[in-house]
Design a protein around this motif. Structure first.
Motif: not given
Ligand code: 5GP
Length: 191
Positions: A100, A124-126, A130-132, A156
């Motif tokens: 984000t 995690d919230d989202f 998958g980077q987090a 997602k």
């Molecule tokens: P990832 O690391 O999986 O790409 O993204 C995960 C992190 O990005 C989550 O911890 C969350 O804070 C943020 N994030 C990713 N996609 C969304 C989304 O569609 N909405 C919100 N509110 N946060 C997201």
């Protein structure tokens, strides 16, 4: 989880870049009763996994993670985010690209809070790309601890994170799974 899907349909808005805004119950204002129900469901799904600690990343993972930890009867640790780290001897660290914020963060956990016999549940919230989660897996690898699984409030499914967790051979629980965004509305995956 039906209650979560209903809440997403009621309160979620879709922003450009396939970002779902749910800041009135998860990402800014937090609904504690809903978080309690989500935590109970994570605990139910991982109750036989031998979890010793719940790991998340600040800040939006903290609410669901602490509730999962409460229901599992274990501590919760949140990795801290920094722009860049210098003195790292007492820390486990990993680099995470933020979906984000579109930038890199270092995340860190103090070595004192992880020990060799830990078996952690990552919450995690989202789950997007998958980077987090990967950052927390990197920390678990550095600490040489086991990972019991990954639980996310909302995945997602059409982004890369789902497959990344599966490819790591880890159990994945997503309490709501979004198949796609189309014409401003959310379609949930059917399984
Ligand atoms: P990832 O690391 O999986 O790409 O993204 C995960 C992190 O990005 C989550 O911890 C969350 O804070 C943020 N994030 C990713 N996609 C969304 C989304 O569609 N909405 C919100 N509110 N946060 C997201």
């Amino acid at each position: 989880m039906k209650i979560l899907e209903d809440r997403i349909l009621q309160d979620g808005t879709i922003l450009p870049g396939d970002v779902l805004k749910v800041d009135n119950f998860l990402n800014h204002q937090v609904d504690p009763q809903l978080m309690d129900q989500l935590g109970a469901e994570f605990a139910r799904r991982f109750k036989n996994a031998g979890v010793t600690k719940v790991l998340t990343v600040e800040s939006s993972g903290i609410a669901p993670a602490v509730m999962a930890a409460l229901h599992l009867g274990v501590p919760m640790i949140f990795a801290r985010k920094h722009k860049s780290l210098t003195l790292t001897d007492h820390l486990y660290t990993a680099k995470v690209y933020s979906y984000t914020k579109q930038g890199n963060n270092d995340i860190s956990i103090d070595r004192r809070f992880l020990s060799a016999d830990d078996n952690v549940l990552i919450i995690d919230d989202f789950l997007a790309n998958g980077q987090a989660v990967q950052g927390l897996l990197d920390i678990a690898e550095s600490a040489q601890i086991k990972v019991a699984g990954v639980g996310v409030v909302i995945e997602k499914r059409f982004q890369k994170g789902h497959q990344l967790v599966k490819d790591a051979g880890l159990p994945l629980v997503a309490l709501a799974s979004i198949a796609k965004f189309e014409n401003g509305s959310v379609t949930f995956a059917q399984d």
